[in-house]
Design a protein around this motif. Structure first.
Motif, PDB file in Angstrom:
ATOM      1  N   ASN A 179       0.833  -1.213   0.000  1.00 13.93           N
ATOM      2  CA  ASN A 179       0.000   0.000   0.000  1.00 13.93           C
ATOM      3  C   ASN A 179       0.865   1.259   0.000  1.00 13.93           C
ATOM      4  O   ASN A 179       2.063   1.208   0.287  1.00 13.93           O
ATOM      5  CB  ASN A 179      -0.864   0.040   1.279  1.00 13.93           C
ATOM      6  CG  ASN A 179      -1.780  -1.151   1.397  1.00 13.93           C
ATOM      7  OD1 ASN A 179      -2.766  -1.251   0.673  1.00 13.93           O
ATOM      8  ND2 ASN A 179      -1.455  -2.061   2.294  1.00 13.93           N
ATOM      9  N   ILE A 186       2.987   4.540   0.185  1.00 16.92           N
ATOM     10  CA  ILE A 186       4.331   4.918  -0.268  1.00 16.92           C
ATOM     11  C   ILE A 186       5.119   3.666  -0.671  1.00 16.92           C
ATOM     12  O   ILE A 186       5.818   3.668  -1.687  1.00 16.92           O
ATOM     13  CB  ILE A 186       5.064   5.697   0.849  1.00 16.92           C
ATOM     14  CG1 ILE A 186       4.368   7.052   1.084  1.00 16.92           C
ATOM     15  CG2 ILE A 186       6.532   5.900   0.503  1.00 16.92           C
ATOM     16  CD1 ILE A 186       4.854   7.808   2.320  1.00 16.92           C
ATOM     17  N   ASP A 229       4.835  -7.726   3.059  1.00 16.07           N
ATOM     18  CA  ASP A 229       3.803  -7.050   3.855  1.00 16.07           C
ATOM     19  C   ASP A 229       3.093  -8.083   4.730  1.00 16.07           C
ATOM     20  O   ASP A 229       3.365  -9.288   4.621  1.00 16.07           O
ATOM     21  CB  ASP A 229       2.796  -6.305   2.948  1.00 16.07           C
ATOM     22  CG  ASP A 229       2.261  -5.029   3.612  1.00 16.07           C
ATOM     23  OD1 ASP A 229       1.750  -5.119   4.752  1.00 16.07           O
ATOM     24  OD2 ASP A 229       2.363  -3.949   3.011  1.00 16.07           O
ATOM     25  N   ASN A 240      10.240   0.458   4.822  1.00 20.57           N
ATOM     26  CA  ASN A 240       9.143   1.405   4.626  1.00 20.57           C
ATOM     27  C   ASN A 240       7.977   1.174   5.593  1.00 20.57           C
ATOM     28  O   ASN A 240       7.294   2.131   5.960  1.00 20.57           O
ATOM     29  CB  ASN A 240       8.654   1.303   3.172  1.00 20.57           C
ATOM     30  CG  ASN A 240       7.314   1.990   2.985  1.00 20.57           C
ATOM     31  OD1 ASN A 240       7.235   3.208   2.891  1.00 20.57           O
ATOM     32  ND2 ASN A 240       6.237   1.198   2.961  1.00 20.57           N
ATOM     33  N   TYR A 293       5.557   8.488  17.740  1.00 19.77           N
ATOM     34  CA  TYR A 293       5.959   8.393  16.325  1.00 19.77           C
ATOM     35  C   TYR A 293       7.238   9.192  16.080  1.00 19.77           C
ATOM     36  O   TYR A 293       8.180   8.712  15.445  1.00 19.77           O
ATOM     37  CB  TYR A 293       4.815   8.921  15.463  1.00 19.77           C
ATOM     38  CG  TYR A 293       5.018   8.838  13.963  1.00 19.77           C
ATOM     39  CD1 TYR A 293       4.798   7.642  13.279  1.00 19.77           C
ATOM     40  CD2 TYR A 293       5.395   9.960  13.219  1.00 19.77           C
ATOM     41  CE1 TYR A 293       4.956   7.564  11.902  1.00 19.77           C
ATOM     42  CE2 TYR A 293       5.558   9.897  11.845  1.00 19.77           C
ATOM     43  CZ  TYR A 293       5.330   8.694  11.184  1.00 19.77           C
ATOM     44  OH  TYR A 293       5.492   8.628   9.817  1.00 19.77           O
ATOM     45  N   VAL A 302       2.071  12.964   3.456  1.00 20.40           N
ATOM     46  CA  VAL A 302       1.724  12.379   2.156  1.00 20.40           C
ATOM     47  C   VAL A 302       0.358  11.701   2.322  1.00 20.40           C
ATOM     48  O   VAL A 302       0.154  10.964   3.301  1.00 20.40           O
ATOM     49  CB  VAL A 302       2.774  11.311   1.745  1.00 20.40           C
ATOM     50  CG1 VAL A 302       2.384  10.645   0.438  1.00 20.40           C
ATOM     51  CG2 VAL A 302       4.165  11.926   1.650  1.00 20.40           C
ATOM     52  N   THR A 310      -2.046   9.026   2.288  1.00 25.69           N
ATOM     53  CA  THR A 310      -2.105   7.559   2.184  1.00 25.69           C
ATOM     54  C   THR A 310      -3.108   7.090   3.238  1.00 25.69           C
ATOM     55  O   THR A 310      -3.686   7.912   3.974  1.00 25.69           O
ATOM     56  CB  THR A 310      -0.742   6.900   2.503  1.00 25.69           C
ATOM     57  OG1 THR A 310      -0.419   7.200   3.869  1.00 25.69           O
ATOM     58  CG2 THR A 310       0.361   7.380   1.589  1.00 25.69           C
TER      59      THR A 310
HETATM   60  N1  LIG Z   1       1.867   9.182   4.887  1.00 25.20           N
HETATM   61  C1  LIG Z   1       2.608  10.123   5.451  1.00 25.20           C
HETATM   62  O1  LIG Z   1       2.180  11.272   5.614  1.00 25.20           O
HETATM   63  C2  LIG Z   1       4.013   9.815   5.875  1.00 25.20           C
HETATM   64  C3  LIG Z   1       4.870  10.884   6.174  1.00 25.20           C
HETATM   65  C4  LIG Z   1       6.168  10.621   6.596  1.00 25.20           C
HETATM   66  C5  LIG Z   1       6.602   9.317   6.703  1.00 25.20           C
HETATM   67  N2  LIG Z   1       5.756   8.290   6.418  1.00 25.20           N
HETATM   68  C6  LIG Z   1       6.261   6.929   6.562  1.00 25.20           C
HETATM   69  O2  LIG Z   1       6.199   6.280   5.305  1.00 25.20           O
HETATM   70  C7  LIG Z   1       6.049   4.877   5.499  1.00 25.20           C
HETATM   71  C8  LIG Z   1       4.868   4.371   4.687  1.00 25.20           C
HETATM   72  O3  LIG Z   1       3.696   5.004   5.160  1.00 25.20           O
HETATM   73  P1  LIG Z   1       2.347   5.090   4.325  1.00 25.20           P
HETATM   74  O4  LIG Z   1       1.819   6.451   4.530  1.00 25.20           O
HETATM   75  O5  LIG Z   1       2.519   4.565   2.968  1.00 25.20           O
HETATM   76  O6  LIG Z   1       1.439   4.099   5.227  1.00 25.20           O
HETATM   77  P2  LIG Z   1       0.364   2.994   4.800  1.00 25.20           P
HETATM   78  O7  LIG Z   1      -0.403   2.711   6.051  1.00 25.20           O
HETATM   79  O8  LIG Z   1      -0.352   3.384   3.571  1.00 25.20           O
HETATM   80  O9  LIG Z   1       1.301   1.737   4.442  1.00 25.20           O
HETATM   81  C9  LIG Z   1       2.095   1.126   5.421  1.00 25.20           C
HETATM   82  C10 LIG Z   1       2.320  -0.324   5.024  1.00 25.20           C
HETATM   83  O10 LIG Z   1       3.089  -0.958   6.061  1.00 25.20           O
HETATM   84  C11 LIG Z   1       2.507  -2.218   6.320  1.00 25.20           C
HETATM   85  N3  LIG Z   1       2.796  -2.663   7.684  1.00 25.20           N
HETATM   86  C12 LIG Z   1       2.295  -2.155   8.841  1.00 25.20           C
HETATM   87  N4  LIG Z   1       2.708  -2.888   9.883  1.00 25.20           N
HETATM   88  C13 LIG Z   1       3.508  -3.862   9.365  1.00 25.20           C
HETATM   89  C14 LIG Z   1       4.212  -4.936   9.954  1.00 25.20           C
HETATM   90  N5  LIG Z   1       4.162  -5.174  11.283  1.00 25.20           N
HETATM   91  N6  LIG Z   1       4.936  -5.752   9.161  1.00 25.20           N
HETATM   92  C15 LIG Z   1       4.963  -5.549   7.813  1.00 25.20           C
HETATM   93  N7  LIG Z   1       4.303  -4.561   7.198  1.00 25.20           N
HETATM   94  C16 LIG Z   1       3.570  -3.728   7.972  1.00 25.20           C
HETATM   95  C17 LIG Z   1       1.018  -2.004   6.109  1.00 25.20           C
HETATM   96  O11 LIG Z   1       0.312  -3.237   5.925  1.00 25.20           O
HETATM   97  C18 LIG Z   1       1.009  -1.115   4.890  1.00 25.20           C
HETATM   98  O12 LIG Z   1       0.997  -1.860   3.691  1.00 25.20           O
HETATM   99  C19 LIG Z   1       5.882   4.668   7.019  1.00 25.20           C
HETATM  100  O13 LIG Z   1       7.120   4.330   7.591  1.00 25.20           O
HETATM  101  C20 LIG Z   1       5.460   6.043   7.496  1.00 25.20           C
HETATM  102  O14 LIG Z   1       5.772   6.276   8.840  1.00 25.20           O
HETATM  103  C21 LIG Z   1       4.473   8.510   5.993  1.00 25.20           C
END
Ligand SMILES: NC(=O)c1ccc[n+]([C@@H]2O[C@H](COP(=O)([O-])OP(=O)(O)OC[C@H]3O[C@@H](n4cnc5c(N)ncnc54)[C@H](O)[C@@H]3O)[C@@H](O)[C@H]2O)c1
Length: 256
Positions: free
Chosen positions: A20, A22, A41, A96, A161, A194, A196
């Motif tokens: 999913n 990013i 995942d 990620n 976080y 971002v 998501t």
């Molecule tokens: N979305 C934002 O605004 C943002 C900003 C800065 C950083 N981030 C970071 O970017 C990364 C991706 O975030 P996103 O927004 O795409 O989130 P998202 O929730 O869309 O995707 C996260 C993915 O990680 C997987 N995941 C969660 N727990 C897990 C586990 N225990 N084992 C394996 N996989 C697992 C989920 O199933 C999911 O597919 C994260 O590290 C997040 O902290 C996101």
């Protein structure tokens, strides 16, 4: 420096949380740069992981979907071994997978601390360790971990976080020091907000937009493609001497 120094032709890499958001964009974008991708995942995300795999194969690269829970060192060991056995090498790891629970500092429970830190911090640590064992054998490899702009600044209702993401950025420095002699680099990327699944409720809140958009000098929020640009660079030969760095992709959010 040639154009090929920005490509990942013939490489094999793992992306965690690649079903999913990013992570999915990273898996597909890194395949477009030439890499075969191991899409990891949680079991519950299998269908979305298969969709990522289809997009990777559509650009002519190999895809392997593996179930992984980064909270478990045993699950990590199984997934990384399967990836290495299937491809015979591991050129990069993108940490990620990440989670968040937003709450005032005074209200967090111990269970919430464990839930966030076991994915964002412990998961990154043991994924990196398992991947690095293979990379040390090869005497080369690159690790990129997705931190956040909150690795550099604090924000209300995100104390756990922010601590975990600052920890990830610092962890990459520690890995850079220890793994550099084996030809391995470790860096972090710090995106701004971002849209998501993780941030869905924030982006639906007009008060969040009104408060935070003006704080980004570039005048817009981030996209998965913005994060991809930084990750692809850090994984490419062009970044061979970039080590222990936190590359903020925040439009300037942390400048003031
Ligand atoms: N979305 C934002 O605004 C943002 C900003 C800065 C950083 N981030 C970071 O970017 C990364 C991706 O975030 P996103 O927004 O795409 O989130 P998202 O929730 O869309 O995707 C996260 C993915 O990680 C997987 N995941 C969660 N727990 C897990 C586990 N225990 N084992 C394996 N996989 C697992 C989920 O199933 C999911 O597919 C994260 O590290 C997040 O902290 C996101």
């Amino acid at each position: 420096m040639q154009d090929s120094d920005y490509r990942l032709e013939g490489q094999v890499g793992i992306v965690t949380g690649a079903a999913n958001g990013i992570g999915q964009a990273l898996a597909i974008g890194l395949a477009q740069a030439g890499a075969d991708i191991v899409i990891c995942d949680l079991p519950a995300q299998h269908q979305q992981a298969e969709q990522t795999a289809q997009a990777v194969t559509a650009v002519g690269c190999k895809a392997l979907v593996l179930e992984l829970d980064v909270r478990s060192a045993a699950s990590i060991e199984t997934a990384v071994s399967s990836a290495c056995n299937s491809f015979g090498r591991l050129d990069f790891l993108v940490n990620n997978a990440g989670v968040n629970i937003r709450r005032p500092f005074l209200e967090y429970s111990e269970a919430e601390w464990d839930a966030i830190s076991s994915v964002n911090l412990k998961g990154v640590f043991f994924m990196s360790q398992a991947a690095a064992r293979q990379m040390v054998r090869q005497q080369h490899g690159k690790i990129v971990s997705i931190a956040s702009q909150l690795a550099a600044v604090a924000m209300q209702n995100r104390s756990i976080y922010a601590v975990t993401k600052a920890g990830v950025a610092h962890m990459m420095k520690a890995l850079a020091v220890e793994l550099g002699p084996y030809g391995i680099t470790a860096n972090a990327v710090g995106p701004t907000f971002v849209a998501t699944q993780l941030s869905e409720s924030m982006f639906k809140d007009p008060a969040f937009i009104a408060e935070n958009l003006p704080r980004i000098p570039a005048g817009r929020f981030g996209s998965p493609g913005d994060v991809l640009g930084a990750v692809r660079f850090l994984l490419s030969p062009a970044a061979d001497l970039v080590n222990g760095h936190l590359l903020l992709v925040d439009g300037g959010y942390t400048c003031w």
